[in-house]
Design an enzyme around this catalytic site. Sequence first.
Site, mmCIF file in Angstrom:
data_model
loop_
_atom_site.group_PDB
_atom_site.id
_atom_site.type_symbol
_atom_site.label_atom_id
_atom_site.label_comp_id
_atom_site.label_asym_id
_atom_site.label_seq_id
_atom_site.Cartn_x
_atom_site.Cartn_y
_atom_site.Cartn_z
ATOM 1 N N CYS A 2 93.330 -11.315 -37.886
ATOM 2 C CA CYS A 2 93.870 -11.600 -39.217
ATOM 3 C C CYS A 2 95.194 -12.366 -39.146
ATOM 4 O O CYS A 2 95.954 -12.216 -38.193
ATOM 5 C CB CYS A 2 94.126 -10.302 -39.955
ATOM 6 S SG CYS A 2 92.694 -9.242 -40.075
ATOM 7 N N ARG A 27 92.989 -18.297 -34.814
ATOM 8 C CA ARG A 27 93.041 -16.889 -34.415
ATOM 9 C C ARG A 27 91.696 -16.189 -34.599
ATOM 10 O O ARG A 27 91.482 -15.116 -34.060
ATOM 11 C CB ARG A 27 94.100 -16.157 -35.244
ATOM 12 C CG ARG A 27 95.500 -16.691 -35.029
ATOM 13 C CD ARG A 27 96.465 -16.063 -35.996
ATOM 14 N NE ARG A 27 96.550 -14.634 -35.808
ATOM 15 C CZ ARG A 27 97.387 -14.038 -34.981
ATOM 16 N NH1 ARG A 27 98.208 -14.751 -34.258
ATOM 17 N NH2 ARG A 27 97.414 -12.731 -34.869
ATOM 18 N N TRP A 75 89.817 -10.891 -40.381
ATOM 19 C CA TRP A 75 88.818 -10.681 -39.323
ATOM 20 C C TRP A 75 88.346 -9.252 -39.518
ATOM 21 O O TRP A 75 89.108 -8.303 -39.306
ATOM 22 C CB TRP A 75 89.475 -10.877 -37.964
ATOM 23 C CG TRP A 75 88.523 -10.923 -36.806
ATOM 24 C CD1 TRP A 75 87.829 -12.016 -36.377
ATOM 25 C CD2 TRP A 75 88.179 -9.855 -35.924
ATOM 26 N NE1 TRP A 75 87.062 -11.685 -35.282
ATOM 27 C CE2 TRP A 75 87.257 -10.358 -34.980
ATOM 28 C CE3 TRP A 75 88.543 -8.518 -35.830
ATOM 29 C CZ2 TRP A 75 86.706 -9.590 -33.971
ATOM 30 C CZ3 TRP A 75 87.996 -7.740 -34.817
ATOM 31 C CH2 TRP A 75 87.090 -8.284 -33.896
ATOM 32 N N ASN A 99 97.612 -6.923 -41.888
ATOM 33 C CA ASN A 99 97.014 -7.025 -40.545
ATOM 34 C C ASN A 99 97.174 -5.669 -39.883
ATOM 35 O O ASN A 99 98.225 -5.038 -40.023
ATOM 36 C CB ASN A 99 97.762 -8.045 -39.680
ATOM 37 C CG ASN A 99 97.527 -9.463 -40.123
ATOM 38 O OD1 ASN A 99 96.728 -9.723 -41.017
ATOM 39 N ND2 ASN A 99 98.232 -10.395 -39.502
ATOM 40 N N GLY A 100 96.174 -5.255 -39.120
ATOM 41 C CA GLY A 100 96.274 -3.971 -38.425
ATOM 42 C C GLY A 100 95.241 -2.998 -38.961
ATOM 43 O O GLY A 100 94.292 -3.388 -39.653
ATOM 44 N N GLU A 482 85.734 -15.386 -14.238
ATOM 45 C CA GLU A 482 86.384 -16.192 -15.279
ATOM 46 C C GLU A 482 85.435 -17.292 -15.770
ATOM 47 O O GLU A 482 85.345 -17.563 -16.967
ATOM 48 C CB GLU A 482 87.705 -16.762 -14.729
ATOM 49 C CG GLU A 482 88.387 -17.833 -15.559
ATOM 50 C CD GLU A 482 88.756 -17.417 -16.987
ATOM 51 O OE1 GLU A 482 88.664 -16.230 -17.324
ATOM 52 O OE2 GLU A 482 89.084 -18.318 -17.781
ATOM 53 N N LYS A 486 84.083 -17.711 -19.590
ATOM 54 C CA LYS A 486 84.264 -18.931 -20.378
ATOM 55 C C LYS A 486 82.929 -19.410 -20.933
ATOM 56 O O LYS A 486 82.808 -19.787 -22.086
ATOM 57 C CB LYS A 486 84.899 -19.997 -19.488
ATOM 58 C CG LYS A 486 85.901 -20.892 -20.111
ATOM 59 C CD LYS A 486 87.306 -20.357 -20.212
ATOM 60 C CE LYS A 486 87.451 -18.977 -20.774
ATOM 61 N NZ LYS A 486 88.724 -18.362 -20.506
ATOM 62 N N GLU A 489 81.567 -17.019 -23.781
ATOM 63 C CA GLU A 489 82.243 -16.959 -25.075
ATOM 64 C C GLU A 489 82.056 -18.211 -25.914
ATOM 65 O O GLU A 489 82.046 -18.127 -27.138
ATOM 66 C CB GLU A 489 83.708 -16.533 -24.966
ATOM 67 C CG GLU A 489 84.644 -17.438 -24.250
ATOM 68 C CD GLU A 489 86.061 -16.858 -24.186
ATOM 69 O OE1 GLU A 489 86.451 -16.064 -25.050
ATOM 70 O OE2 GLU A 489 86.792 -17.225 -23.258
ATOM 71 N N HIS A 505 72.908 -6.554 -3.524
ATOM 72 C CA HIS A 505 72.922 -5.149 -3.943
ATOM 73 C C HIS A 505 72.389 -4.966 -5.366
ATOM 74 O O HIS A 505 72.618 -3.929 -5.990
ATOM 75 C CB HIS A 505 74.343 -4.587 -3.820
ATOM 76 C CG HIS A 505 74.852 -4.656 -2.419
ATOM 77 N ND1 HIS A 505 74.409 -3.810 -1.432
ATOM 78 C CD2 HIS A 505 75.721 -5.523 -1.824
ATOM 79 C CE1 HIS A 505 75.011 -4.128 -0.284
ATOM 80 N NE2 HIS A 505 75.800 -5.173 -0.506
ATOM 81 N N LYS A 601 91.468 -15.087 -31.404
ATOM 82 C CA LYS A 601 92.356 -15.582 -30.356
ATOM 83 C C LYS A 601 93.269 -14.481 -29.844
ATOM 84 O O LYS A 601 93.484 -14.347 -28.660
ATOM 85 C CB LYS A 601 93.181 -16.753 -30.905
ATOM 86 C CG LYS A 601 94.139 -17.355 -29.896
ATOM 87 C CD LYS A 601 93.404 -18.013 -28.755
ATOM 88 C CE LYS A 601 94.328 -18.570 -27.705
ATOM 89 N NZ LYS A 601 93.598 -18.830 -26.440
HETATM 90 O O1 M6R Z 1 96.541 -13.160 -25.358
HETATM 91 P P1 M6R Z 1 96.013 -12.470 -24.145
HETATM 92 O O2 M6R Z 1 96.148 -13.277 -22.906
HETATM 93 O O3 M6R Z 1 96.566 -11.092 -23.967
HETATM 94 O O4 M6R Z 1 94.470 -12.321 -24.426
HETATM 95 C C1 M6R Z 1 93.630 -11.615 -23.569
HETATM 96 C C2 M6R Z 1 92.188 -11.877 -23.873
HETATM 97 O O5 M6R Z 1 91.884 -11.471 -25.178
HETATM 98 C C3 M6R Z 1 91.820 -13.363 -23.712
HETATM 99 O O6 M6R Z 1 92.128 -13.848 -22.452
HETATM 100 C C4 M6R Z 1 90.328 -13.584 -23.993
HETATM 101 O O7 M6R Z 1 89.562 -12.974 -23.000
HETATM 102 C C5 M6R Z 1 90.021 -15.077 -24.087
HETATM 103 N N1 M6R Z 1 89.233 -15.340 -25.247
HETATM 104 C C6 M6R Z 1 89.303 -15.597 -22.889
HETATM 105 O O8 M6R Z 1 89.037 -16.937 -22.988
#
Ligand code: M6R
Length: 606
Positions: A2, A27, A75, A99-100, A482, A486, A489, A505, A601
């Site tokens: 949010c 965000r 959100w 927010n929250g 990683e 990527k 997502e 395994h 985000k």
């Molecule tokens: O803002 P932060 O680095 O703490 O965020 C952590 C994760 O939410 C963030 O890296 C998320 O996994 C990304 N969408 C990955 O691309």
Amino acid sequence: MCGIVGCIGNKQAQNYLIGGLHRLEYRGYDSAGIVTIGSDQKATLLRAKGKVSELEKLADKNKSISTIGIGHTRWATHGEPSKTNAHPHKAGDIYLVHNGIIENYKELKSELKKHKFITQTDSEVLAALIDSLYDANTTLADAVNQALKLVVGTYGIAVVSVREPDQIIVARSGSPLIIGIDDDETYIASDASALIGYTNRAIYLNDGEMAICRKNGVELRDLASQPISAQVETIEVDMQAIQKQGYNHFLLKEICEQPTTLRSTLSGRINTKDKSVLLSGLNLSSAELRKIEHVTIIGCGTAYYAGLLGSYYLEQLVDGLTIDVVAASELRYRTFHLPKNTIALVISQSGETADTLACLREIKRRGVKTLGIINAVGSTIAREVDGGVYVHAGPEISVASTKAFTSQVAAITMFGIQVAQAKGTGMQIMSKYIDELAKLPDEIEKIVSKYKDKVAKVAKRYAQYEHALYFGRDTLFPIAMEGALKLKEISYIQAEGYAAGELKHGPIALVDDAFFEVALLIDNWLFDKSLSTLEEVNARGGHIFAITNSKKEIQAEEVIRINTKLDILAPILINVVQQLFAYYMAVARGNDVDQPRNLAKSVTVE
Ligand code: M6R
């Protein structure tokens, strides 16, 4: 997640509210709304499900000249994404954006008999609570103050009332809020990017603080109604940093700008002549650095993987150092033990991730020193750690984190070098790390320009698959995870990252025509072992796309061979290729690259 905006002054509020909400779109959100209050004390409430552009169309049809208003991108947490559940919420004479999460909303709701609830949100309960305390003898500020004393949970709120249209009340506990100051204009935002171009002077609200914002002044108080003196800080981000600058997507821009952002991370901190590193923000003396025996690294998602890769480098750099790397969402509920002489590295791009923040607070409570590896200047984690390193990668707008990862790994590595320097260990390896760090930005530049088109072509070949398996050994294991993160997502392809040695395994059972595999190999002492894994996958009918720095023969459907002088930091280059691959896969599948579905985000709730 949010986002909140607000403004009060002489200018038309609608313009800032809509513009600000557009800035906060990155965000992640599912609905948006604004309310403005006219000089006739009438409110205009506009809300829409979906994009801010939908709200903007409504605003174009309902132009308002009023100079006070608040807005929100939601959100969904409590209640589906819908126009009804979108903020601002109305209760009596007041409108609220939040927010929250209000954790005791059910309890509070059962007491609020007079209000007719029309949404499923916890936020409407807070609006109704404030309204129930806002009688003819109470000011809006006092009603908000009393209500917040009854609330359990997290909030960043902005509240306006048609009875007091000369002020916006804001308050924070666990969800960021910033007040932007200009002559005769006061702005509110949950994220500094909404303020850029309007003002660069800002007050960052701390937890437990509230403020009465008027057009020509801000009055800060704590929840005991005691005045607090405001500290005005300068926001140092320019407009360029939050624009696409000719790229089709922020993600591609952020991948391509890594040479520049990494130079900012390294600038003034590494010295290739005398082979030294100086991180001035650690707030630790040489004696304190020498005493470090254990490092606990925490982060979420990409920040966690940066920590994992960093841990391989730290243990090479500092003799005898023990390290654990834990996902913050896990650590926060574990009975964990921190050995004596521990330092905690807290890694976060946004500096606002709820799980990471909760761990930071718990670790601090145990008296352990914390260092932040943070990108967002002025963020909550950056303000609460004992010291640390700003990575200076600039605003990262695309939901998928790329440039922050590279800078985080570089920052952890520099930290390792500084500890090694203090302890006087590993001089030879230290100097190799410094040389490679110094060369890394140029090497990334070459990789991006040389392999971008080739990666785009390879992506076309695999874009129709629904499953992918990434694997690599040693430092390429975190890189494999990683890479898989990527890909999943932004392309929505099911992707898993594994340690190559673990394939036998279990995961190798997955290999069939529905899967493709991304094999990561570095030409080092483990290369032959990695080749064996590749052969095992090939023997079972795998569809391998290999990324390597080796010139040796590799059996795979597609191979990208990066040409680089780097050795220990080559995994970071391989990751850049993976970032491009995920990007082109998402483009080929026609996805919303910068704002992928269901994601936010900055994850400020659990
Ligand atoms: O803002 P932060 O680095 O703490 O965020 C952590 C994760 O939410 C963030 O890296 C998320 O996994 C990304 N969408 C990955 O691309």
